[in-house]
Design a protein around this motif. Sequence first.
Motif, PDB file in Angstrom:
ATOM      1  N   SER A  99      44.111 -67.595  27.616  1.00  0.00           N
ATOM      2  CA  SER A  99      43.156 -67.840  28.391  1.00  0.00           C
ATOM      3  C   SER A  99      42.064 -68.487  27.757  1.00  0.00           C
ATOM      4  O   SER A  99      41.455 -69.391  28.103  1.00  0.00           O
ATOM      5  N   GLU A 100      41.239 -67.886  26.473  1.00  0.00           N
ATOM      6  CA  GLU A 100      40.569 -68.738  25.607  1.00  0.00           C
ATOM      7  C   GLU A 100      40.942 -70.022  25.353  1.00  0.00           C
ATOM      8  O   GLU A 100      40.032 -70.904  25.248  1.00  0.00           O
ATOM      9  N   GLU A 101      42.101 -70.166  24.785  1.00  0.00           N
ATOM     10  CA  GLU A 101      42.689 -71.504  24.472  1.00  0.00           C
ATOM     11  C   GLU A 101      42.410 -72.598  25.626  1.00  0.00           C
ATOM     12  O   GLU A 101      42.130 -73.924  25.454  1.00  0.00           O
ATOM     13  N   LEU A 102      42.683 -72.109  26.706  1.00  0.00           N
ATOM     14  CA  LEU A 102      42.565 -73.001  27.965  1.00  0.00           C
ATOM     15  C   LEU A 102      41.172 -73.041  28.566  1.00  0.00           C
ATOM     16  O   LEU A 102      41.257 -73.824  29.599  1.00  0.00           O
ATOM     17  N   GLY A 103      40.427 -72.329  28.365  1.00  0.00           N
ATOM     18  CA  GLY A 103      39.206 -72.143  28.955  1.00  0.00           C
ATOM     19  C   GLY A 103      39.229 -71.539  30.267  1.00  0.00           C
ATOM     20  O   GLY A 103      38.650 -72.188  31.123  1.00  0.00           O
ATOM     21  N   ILE A 104      40.224 -70.642  30.526  1.00  0.00           N
ATOM     22  CA  ILE A 104      40.052 -70.083  31.863  1.00  0.00           C
ATOM     23  C   ILE A 104      40.086 -68.592  31.958  1.00  0.00           C
ATOM     24  O   ILE A 104      40.155 -68.005  30.639  1.00  0.00           O
ATOM     25  N   ASP A 105      39.817 -67.958  33.224  1.00  0.00           N
ATOM     26  CA  ASP A 105      39.662 -66.686  33.092  1.00  0.00           C
ATOM     27  C   ASP A 105      40.978 -65.949  32.821  1.00  0.00           C
ATOM     28  O   ASP A 105      41.962 -66.249  33.084  1.00  0.00           O
ATOM     29  N   ASN A 106      40.647 -64.711  32.319  1.00  0.00           N
ATOM     30  CA  ASN A 106      41.616 -64.003  31.530  1.00  0.00           C
ATOM     31  C   ASN A 106      41.752 -62.815  32.724  1.00  0.00           C
ATOM     32  O   ASN A 106      41.121 -61.678  32.930  1.00  0.00           O
ATOM     33  N   ASP A 107      42.833 -62.957  33.764  1.00  0.00           N
ATOM     34  CA  ASP A 107      43.271 -62.125  34.748  1.00  0.00           C
ATOM     35  C   ASP A 107      44.278 -61.242  34.683  1.00  0.00           C
ATOM     36  O   ASP A 107      45.191 -60.813  35.232  1.00  0.00           O
ATOM     37  N   ALA A 108      44.553 -60.898  33.214  1.00  0.00           N
ATOM     38  CA  ALA A 108      45.606 -60.062  32.668  1.00  0.00           C
ATOM     39  C   ALA A 108      45.287 -58.583  33.037  1.00  0.00           C
ATOM     40  O   ALA A 108      44.636 -57.775  32.290  1.00  0.00           O
ATOM     41  N   SER A 109      45.827 -58.115  34.330  1.00  0.00           N
ATOM     42  CA  SER A 109      45.410 -56.715  34.785  1.00  0.00           C
ATOM     43  C   SER A 109      46.836 -55.912  34.235  1.00  0.00           C
ATOM     44  O   SER A 109      47.734 -56.203  33.661  1.00  0.00           O
ATOM     45  N   ALA A 110      46.619 -54.742  34.346  1.00  0.00           N
ATOM     46  CA  ALA A 110      47.659 -53.605  33.938  1.00  0.00           C
ATOM     47  C   ALA A 110      48.895 -53.855  34.708  1.00  0.00           C
ATOM     48  O   ALA A 110      49.932 -53.799  33.963  1.00  0.00           O
ATOM     49  N   VAL A 111      48.858 -54.066  35.751  1.00  0.00           N
ATOM     50  CA  VAL A 111      49.916 -54.269  36.656  1.00  0.00           C
ATOM     51  C   VAL A 111      50.687 -55.492  36.344  1.00  0.00           C
ATOM     52  O   VAL A 111      51.989 -55.286  36.330  1.00  0.00           O
ATOM     53  N   ARG A 112      49.905 -56.396  35.828  1.00  0.00           N
ATOM     54  CA  ARG A 112      50.665 -57.623  35.648  1.00  0.00           C
ATOM     55  C   ARG A 112      51.493 -57.457  34.322  1.00  0.00           C
ATOM     56  O   ARG A 112      52.415 -58.103  34.086  1.00  0.00           O
ATOM     57  N   ILE A 113      50.854 -56.879  33.354  1.00  0.00           N
ATOM     58  CA  ILE A 113      51.401 -56.513  32.019  1.00  0.00           C
ATOM     59  C   ILE A 113      52.565 -55.682  31.998  1.00  0.00           C
ATOM     60  O   ILE A 113      53.446 -56.067  31.584  1.00  0.00           O
ATOM     61  N   ALA A 114      52.309 -54.736  33.178  1.00  0.00           N
ATOM     62  CA  ALA A 114      53.580 -53.895  33.254  1.00  0.00           C
ATOM     63  C   ALA A 114      54.796 -54.328  33.838  1.00  0.00           C
ATOM     64  O   ALA A 114      55.919 -54.058  33.616  1.00  0.00           O
ATOM     65  N   ARG A 115      54.634 -55.746  34.362  1.00  0.00           N
ATOM     66  CA  ARG A 115      55.755 -56.353  35.004  1.00  0.00           C
ATOM     67  C   ARG A 115      56.504 -57.108  33.827  1.00  0.00           C
ATOM     68  O   ARG A 115      57.503 -57.833  34.195  1.00  0.00           O
ATOM     69  N   MET A 116      55.754 -57.499  32.686  1.00  0.00           N
ATOM     70  CA  MET A 116      56.500 -58.039  31.606  1.00  0.00           C
ATOM     71  C   MET A 116      57.686 -57.379  31.130  1.00  0.00           C
ATOM     72  O   MET A 116      57.744 -56.229  31.418  1.00  0.00           O
ATOM     73  N   PRO A 117      58.507 -58.117  30.708  1.00  0.00           N
ATOM     74  CA  PRO A 117      60.003 -57.530  30.230  1.00  0.00           C
ATOM     75  C   PRO A 117      59.770 -56.445  29.341  1.00  0.00           C
ATOM     76  O   PRO A 117      59.053 -56.545  28.213  1.00  0.00           O
ATOM     77  N   GLU A 118      60.318 -55.365  29.396  1.00  0.00           N
ATOM     78  CA  GLU A 118      60.653 -54.303  28.715  1.00  0.00           C
ATOM     79  C   GLU A 118      59.073 -53.332  28.292  1.00  0.00           C
ATOM     80  O   GLU A 118      59.140 -52.481  27.573  1.00  0.00           O
ATOM     81  N   VAL A 119      58.169 -53.543  29.077  1.00  0.00           N
ATOM     82  CA  VAL A 119      56.834 -53.060  28.844  1.00  0.00           C
ATOM     83  C   VAL A 119      57.534 -51.626  29.534  1.00  0.00           C
ATOM     84  O   VAL A 119      56.796 -50.488  29.026  1.00  0.00           O
ATOM     85  N   LEU A 120      57.721 -51.521  30.839  1.00  0.00           N
ATOM     86  CA  LEU A 120      58.294 -50.239  31.476  1.00  0.00           C
ATOM     87  C   LEU A 120      59.622 -50.350  31.622  1.00  0.00           C
ATOM     88  O   LEU A 120      60.332 -51.284  31.963  1.00  0.00           O
ATOM     89  N   MET A 121      60.259 -49.354  31.095  1.00  0.00           N
ATOM     90  CA  MET A 121      61.817 -49.156  31.158  1.00  0.00           C
ATOM     91  C   MET A 121      62.101 -47.732  31.684  1.00  0.00           C
ATOM     92  O   MET A 121      61.591 -46.696  31.518  1.00  0.00           O
ATOM     93  N   LEU A 122      63.359 -47.678  32.742  1.00  0.00           N
ATOM     94  CA  LEU A 122      63.795 -46.647  33.183  1.00  0.00           C
ATOM     95  C   LEU A 122      65.010 -46.191  32.328  1.00  0.00           C
ATOM     96  O   LEU A 122      65.915 -46.842  32.192  1.00  0.00           O
ATOM     97  N   SER A 123      65.037 -44.963  31.961  1.00  0.00           N
ATOM     98  CA  SER A 123      66.061 -44.207  31.238  1.00  0.00           C
ATOM     99  C   SER A 123      66.690 -42.893  31.809  1.00  0.00           C
ATOM    100  O   SER A 123      65.896 -42.433  32.457  1.00  0.00           O
ATOM    101  N   GLU A 124      67.681 -42.930  31.286  1.00  0.00           N
ATOM    102  CA  GLU A 124      68.542 -41.678  31.983  1.00  0.00           C
ATOM    103  C   GLU A 124      68.087 -40.312  30.981  1.00  0.00           C
ATOM    104  O   GLU A 124      68.036 -40.683  29.644  1.00  0.00           O
ATOM    105  N   ALA A 125      68.104 -39.146  31.420  1.00  0.00           N
ATOM    106  CA  ALA A 125      67.630 -37.983  30.743  1.00  0.00           C
ATOM    107  C   ALA A 125      68.941 -37.735  29.826  1.00  0.00           C
ATOM    108  O   ALA A 125      69.943 -38.128  30.053  1.00  0.00           O
ATOM    109  N   GLN A 126      68.628 -37.315  28.744  1.00  0.00           N
ATOM    110  CA  GLN A 126      69.565 -37.085  27.582  1.00  0.00           C
ATOM    111  C   GLN A 126      70.560 -35.967  28.428  1.00  0.00           C
ATOM    112  O   GLN A 126      70.279 -34.794  28.863  1.00  0.00           O
TER     113      GLN A 126
END
Length: 295
Positions: A99-126
């Motif tokens: 955002s800083e490099e392109l001079g645009i607003d940083n709209d990186a919300s928690a929801v958006r980041i959570a959708r990124m690969p492997e941030v949230l992972m579903l795992s089975e109980a041991q």
Amino acid sequence: MERLIKSMTGFGRSEMVTEQCKITVEIKAVNHRYCDLNIKMPKKLNILENAVRGAIKKAVHRGKLDVYIGYEDLSEHAACVQLNKELGREYYRALSELSEELGIDNDASAVRIARMPEVLMLSEAQLVPEEVEETLLLAVGQALSQFMESRVREGEQLKEDILRKLHGMTGNISAIEERYPQMVSDYRKKLTDKVKELLADSNVDESRIATEVVIYADKICVDEETVRLRSHITNMEEELTRGGNVGRKLDFIAQEMNREANTILSKANDITVSNMAIDLKTEIEKIREQVQNIE
């Protein structure tokens, strides 16, 4: 305990449901010379494979078996969400830098980041396999019981069919034995007529004719073969009645029957006996095919 004839083909299925899990077991089998056991189960249960294999091999001695085991965790903690905090921070840092490099607003919300690969992972109980071992073996036992019942039902049908065929063979053997004196008589007449024709004289050397007839009668005699065939039939009937795991023995007896029928056919100098011998071989082959299905 009654020893029953069992087919090598069969099918059994069971399903066990507890508060913790649901286990399904399917067992199916086809013919095989030995006991060939193939088990497909979730990796998390692999430690219990030997226990499953042992339970099945106690009951099954021959056949190619495919065993399918399914497992579903029904506990409250069957699955959980894992958060990779460090990776989330890296995504946020990268988005902020962009955002800083392109001079645009940083709209990186928690929801958006959570959708990124492997941030949230579903795992089975041991899973602790030992905790489900009893349920698993109960399910295997139920499927195995159903499987064995289907084998016994088909085995009894095979038994009755083979016994009917053996009874028919006995009648065929009796017909061959009854035909033998007529064959000798026909040969004597044929030989006498031929000699008279060649000599153009009715004065035939009866002693010479008698000698030739004796030689012929000995050549076509199948008494030994029919006696052995009857013995094999009796032996097979006894084994079928005795029950148990007799498939291999029945197969050996059927081979011996076929040997005697081949000899009768090779000695036959009469179309009627030849046809009877062919009928015998046909029935024996049918019996061998049925025997291949018996454990």
